[in-house]
Design an enzyme around this catalytic site. Structure first.
Site, PDB file in Angstrom:
ATOM      1  N   ASP A 166     -11.649   3.969   1.944  1.00  0.00           N
ATOM      2  CA  ASP A 166     -11.877   5.025   0.941  1.00  0.00           C
ATOM      3  C   ASP A 166     -13.101   4.764   0.042  1.00  0.00           C
ATOM      4  O   ASP A 166     -13.818   5.711  -0.299  1.00  0.00           O
ATOM      5  CB  ASP A 166     -10.631   5.221   0.062  1.00  0.00           C
ATOM      6  CG  ASP A 166      -9.562   6.056   0.745  1.00  0.00           C
ATOM      7  OD1 ASP A 166      -9.872   6.703   1.762  1.00  0.00           O
ATOM      8  OD2 ASP A 166      -8.407   6.068   0.274  1.00  0.00           O
TER       9      ASP A 166
ATOM     10  N   HIS B 120      -8.109  13.571   7.124  1.00  0.00           N
ATOM     11  CA  HIS B 120      -7.702  13.533   8.532  1.00  0.00           C
ATOM     12  C   HIS B 120      -6.185  13.459   8.641  1.00  0.00           C
ATOM     13  O   HIS B 120      -5.577  14.077   9.491  1.00  0.00           O
ATOM     14  CB  HIS B 120      -8.346  12.302   9.202  1.00  0.00           C
ATOM     15  CG  HIS B 120      -8.196  11.055   8.375  1.00  0.00           C
ATOM     16  ND1 HIS B 120      -8.773  10.934   7.127  1.00  0.00           N
ATOM     17  CD2 HIS B 120      -7.494   9.911   8.566  1.00  0.00           C
ATOM     18  CE1 HIS B 120      -8.439   9.762   6.609  1.00  0.00           C
ATOM     19  NE2 HIS B 120      -7.669   9.126   7.461  1.00  0.00           N
ATOM     20  N   ARG B 121      -5.551  12.679   7.747  1.00  0.00           N
ATOM     21  CA  ARG B 121      -4.090  12.513   7.770  1.00  0.00           C
ATOM     22  C   ARG B 121      -3.420  13.850   7.459  1.00  0.00           C
ATOM     23  O   ARG B 121      -2.500  14.276   8.149  1.00  0.00           O
ATOM     24  CB  ARG B 121      -3.698  11.451   6.727  1.00  0.00           C
ATOM     25  CG  ARG B 121      -2.217  11.218   6.582  1.00  0.00           C
ATOM     26  CD  ARG B 121      -1.933   9.864   5.974  1.00  0.00           C
ATOM     27  NE  ARG B 121      -2.574   8.826   6.757  1.00  0.00           N
ATOM     28  CZ  ARG B 121      -3.713   8.210   6.423  1.00  0.00           C
ATOM     29  NH1 ARG B 121      -4.321   8.494   5.286  1.00  0.00           N
ATOM     30  NH2 ARG B 121      -4.248   7.302   7.215  1.00  0.00           N
TER      31      ARG B 121
ATOM     32  N   GLY C 145      -0.377   3.043   1.172  1.00  0.00           N
ATOM     33  CA  GLY C 145      -1.297   4.141   0.859  1.00  0.00           C
ATOM     34  C   GLY C 145      -1.042   5.325   1.775  1.00  0.00           C
ATOM     35  O   GLY C 145      -1.047   6.493   1.348  1.00  0.00           O
ATOM     36  N   LYS C 146      -0.777   5.043   3.049  1.00  0.00           N
ATOM     37  CA  LYS C 146      -0.481   6.102   4.017  1.00  0.00           C
ATOM     38  C   LYS C 146       0.852   6.768   3.675  1.00  0.00           C
ATOM     39  O   LYS C 146       0.991   7.981   3.780  1.00  0.00           O
ATOM     40  CB  LYS C 146      -0.450   5.527   5.440  1.00  0.00           C
ATOM     41  CG  LYS C 146      -1.839   5.225   5.984  1.00  0.00           C
ATOM     42  CD  LYS C 146      -1.833   4.406   7.269  1.00  0.00           C
ATOM     43  CE  LYS C 146      -1.080   5.006   8.409  1.00  0.00           C
ATOM     44  NZ  LYS C 146      -1.317   4.267   9.686  1.00  0.00           N
TER      45      LYS C 146
ATOM     46  N   ASN D  70       1.431   0.299   5.694  1.00  0.00           N
ATOM     47  CA  ASN D  70       0.424   0.704   4.720  1.00  0.00           C
ATOM     48  C   ASN D  70       1.019   1.667   3.673  1.00  0.00           C
ATOM     49  O   ASN D  70       1.293   2.832   3.979  1.00  0.00           O
ATOM     50  CB  ASN D  70      -0.734   1.374   5.491  1.00  0.00           C
ATOM     51  CG  ASN D  70      -1.913   1.699   4.620  1.00  0.00           C
ATOM     52  OD1 ASN D  70      -1.741   2.078   3.469  1.00  0.00           O
ATOM     53  ND2 ASN D  70      -3.096   1.571   5.176  1.00  0.00           N
TER      54      ASN D  70
ATOM     55  N   ASP E  54      -1.612   6.859  13.422  1.00  0.00           N
ATOM     56  CA  ASP E  54      -2.618   5.819  13.556  1.00  0.00           C
ATOM     57  C   ASP E  54      -3.989   6.416  13.282  1.00  0.00           C
ATOM     58  O   ASP E  54      -4.342   7.443  13.847  1.00  0.00           O
ATOM     59  CB  ASP E  54      -2.570   5.255  14.978  1.00  0.00           C
ATOM     60  CG  ASP E  54      -2.478   3.761  14.924  1.00  0.00           C
ATOM     61  OD1 ASP E  54      -1.442   3.256  14.476  1.00  0.00           O
ATOM     62  OD2 ASP E  54      -3.482   3.105  15.286  1.00  0.00           O
TER      63      ASP E  54
ATOM     64  N   LYS F 209      -8.162  14.344  -2.334  1.00  0.00           N
ATOM     65  CA  LYS F 209      -8.438  13.835  -0.978  1.00  0.00           C
ATOM     66  C   LYS F 209      -7.754  14.706   0.087  1.00  0.00           C
ATOM     67  O   LYS F 209      -8.272  14.867   1.190  1.00  0.00           O
ATOM     68  CB  LYS F 209      -7.960  12.369  -0.882  1.00  0.00           C
ATOM     69  CG  LYS F 209      -8.163  11.748   0.500  1.00  0.00           C
ATOM     70  CD  LYS F 209      -7.711  10.290   0.569  1.00  0.00           C
ATOM     71  CE  LYS F 209      -7.759   9.766   1.997  1.00  0.00           C
ATOM     72  NZ  LYS F 209      -7.239   8.401   2.142  1.00  0.00           N
TER      73      LYS F 209
ATOM     74  N   PHE G 112      -7.431   3.462  -0.655  1.00  0.00           N
ATOM     75  CA  PHE G 112      -7.169   2.247   0.109  1.00  0.00           C
ATOM     76  C   PHE G 112      -8.144   2.179   1.277  1.00  0.00           C
ATOM     77  O   PHE G 112      -8.913   3.119   1.519  1.00  0.00           O
ATOM     78  CB  PHE G 112      -5.714   2.224   0.599  1.00  0.00           C
ATOM     79  CG  PHE G 112      -5.395   3.324   1.585  1.00  0.00           C
ATOM     80  CD1 PHE G 112      -4.993   4.574   1.145  1.00  0.00           C
ATOM     81  CD2 PHE G 112      -5.515   3.113   2.955  1.00  0.00           C
ATOM     82  CE1 PHE G 112      -4.707   5.587   2.044  1.00  0.00           C
ATOM     83  CE2 PHE G 112      -5.228   4.125   3.867  1.00  0.00           C
ATOM     84  CZ  PHE G 112      -4.825   5.368   3.404  1.00  0.00           C
TER      85      PHE G 112
HETATM   86  P1  ITT Z   1      -0.143   0.748  10.125  1.00  0.00           P
HETATM   87  O1  ITT Z   1      -0.832   0.597  11.466  1.00  0.00           O
HETATM   88  O2  ITT Z   1       0.928  -0.251   9.876  1.00  0.00           O
HETATM   89  O3  ITT Z   1       0.330   2.159   9.890  1.00  0.00           O
HETATM   90  P2  ITT Z   1      -2.789   0.314   9.035  1.00  0.00           P
HETATM   91  O4  ITT Z   1      -3.278   0.046   7.644  1.00  0.00           O
HETATM   92  O5  ITT Z   1      -3.217  -0.641  10.100  1.00  0.00           O
HETATM   93  O6  ITT Z   1      -1.209   0.458   8.960  1.00  0.00           O
HETATM   94  P3  ITT Z   1      -4.100   2.430  10.563  1.00  0.00           P
HETATM   95  O7  ITT Z   1      -4.009   1.621  11.807  1.00  0.00           O
HETATM   96  O8  ITT Z   1      -3.712   3.852  10.634  1.00  0.00           O
HETATM   97  O9  ITT Z   1      -3.202   1.783   9.393  1.00  0.00           O
HETATM   98  O10 ITT Z   1      -5.538   2.386   9.945  1.00  0.00           O
HETATM   99  C1  ITT Z   1      -6.583   1.590  10.443  1.00  0.00           C
HETATM  100  C2  ITT Z   1      -7.439   1.155   9.281  1.00  0.00           C
HETATM  101  O11 ITT Z   1      -8.089   2.296   8.727  1.00  0.00           O
HETATM  102  C3  ITT Z   1      -6.671   0.472   8.168  1.00  0.00           C
HETATM  103  O12 ITT Z   1      -7.416  -0.627   7.708  1.00  0.00           O
HETATM  104  C4  ITT Z   1      -6.550   1.543   7.095  1.00  0.00           C
HETATM  105  O13 ITT Z   1      -6.555   0.966   5.791  1.00  0.00           O
HETATM  106  C5  ITT Z   1      -7.808   2.379   7.342  1.00  0.00           C
HETATM  107  N1  ITT Z   1      -7.523   3.773   7.006  1.00  0.00           N
HETATM  108  C6  ITT Z   1      -6.673   4.613   7.643  1.00  0.00           C
HETATM  109  N2  ITT Z   1      -6.612   5.788   7.010  1.00  0.00           N
HETATM  110  C7  ITT Z   1      -7.422   5.692   5.938  1.00  0.00           C
HETATM  111  C8  ITT Z   1      -7.746   6.555   4.888  1.00  0.00           C
HETATM  112  O14 ITT Z   1      -7.200   7.751   4.759  1.00  0.00           O
HETATM  113  N3  ITT Z   1      -8.612   6.122   3.972  1.00  0.00           N
HETATM  114  C9  ITT Z   1      -9.167   4.882   4.048  1.00  0.00           C
HETATM  115  N4  ITT Z   1      -8.899   4.000   5.007  1.00  0.00           N
HETATM  116  C10 ITT Z   1      -8.030   4.394   5.947  1.00  0.00           C
END
Ligand code: ITT
Length: 214
Positions: free
Chosen positions: A155, A198-199, A11-12, A9, A68, A193, A152
């Site tokens: 959001d 949380h991140r 965005g992360k 991701n 995660d 943000k 992303f």
């Molecule tokens: P990785 O596991 O490869 O890191 P991911 O997109 O699956 O990528 P997560 O498991 O951490 O990431 O996130 C689970 C879902 O929650 C995923 O669809 C993210 O887009 C969403 N998410 C996580 N953090 C977010 C944030 O800060 N804002 C909006 N959506 C978020």
């Protein structure tokens, strides 16, 4: 110092880069597709990903970060939670809004409580056989409509709770020293943000325990 952030991701990655830049730490994306275990909590998922990734690190003494996250909606008994990624890909944010369509009130406080939710993140940092684990939570509520803009994932529909002067989240309906004034994460900047995220909170807690890695 470089940290390899294992995630698909971008965005992360952007948010982690923004956070660590202040400390002179470089964050590189480590694109390794780990098998996500069916687990009930984020920590189990994150630790499993770390274990799978270790043998694939470019150098054995590199630092590895896995983080995660998930969206937990009160009225849906914590759904989508650990299934957030799958749900976003299948139902999208509009599916979540549909599931919550009947949850509304003319009273803003009651409305907010009916639509209460929180983002949770678990971050794991690994180096030389040692790990530290931290957690960050961002309480808030689900909007009635999705906004278009930056951001992303969820959001466009997640409105963080206001903050007091110390940056702590306040109960729904309380006007704080810091507020998005009802705007979801998707309608504010990445910088803004970070005050609520949380991140950001999970990474902050991770950094405060960094000395444990020696
Ligand atoms: P990785 O596991 O490869 O890191 P991911 O997109 O699956 O990528 P997560 O498991 O951490 O990431 O996130 C689970 C879902 O929650 C995923 O669809 C993210 O887009 C969403 N998410 C996580 N953090 C977010 C944030 O800060 N804002 C909006 N959506 C978020």
């Amino acid at each position: 110092m470089t940290i390899w952030f294992m995630t698909t991701n971008s965005g992360k990655v952007a948010e982690a880069r923004h956070y660590f830049a202040e400390y002179g730490v470089t964050v590189e994306q480590f694109e390794f597709e780990a098998v996500e275990p069916q687990a009930e909590d984020l920590e189990t998922v994150a630790l499993s990903k770390v274990e799978q990734a270790i043998p694939h690190l470019p150098n054995s003494d590199d630092m590895l970060l896995v983080e995660d996250a998930g969206l937990f909606v009160d009225s849906l008994n914590g759904f989508p939670g650990v299934y957030s990624s799958y749900v976003l890909n299948t139902l999208d944010v509009h599916g979540i809004l549909k599931l919550m369509n009947h949850l509304k009130s003319d009273d803003p406080i009651q409305d907010g409580n009916l639509r209460k939710a929180e983002f949770r993140a678990v971050a794991v940092l690994y180096k030389d056989g040692q790990t530290i684990v931290s957690e960050g939570v961002c309480p808030g509520r689900i909007a009635h409509e999705a906004v278009t803009g930056d951001g992303f994932g969820f959001d466009p529909i997640f409105i963080p709770a206001d903050l007091d002067e110390d940056g702590d989240s306040l109960p729904i309906g309380t006007i704080g020293a810091k507020s998005t004034h009802g705007m979801p994460f998707g309608g504010i900047t990445l910088e803004e943000k970070q005050h609520y995220s949380h991140r950001h909170r999970a990474l902050e807690s991770l950094l405060s325990n960094l000395d444990r890695l020696g």
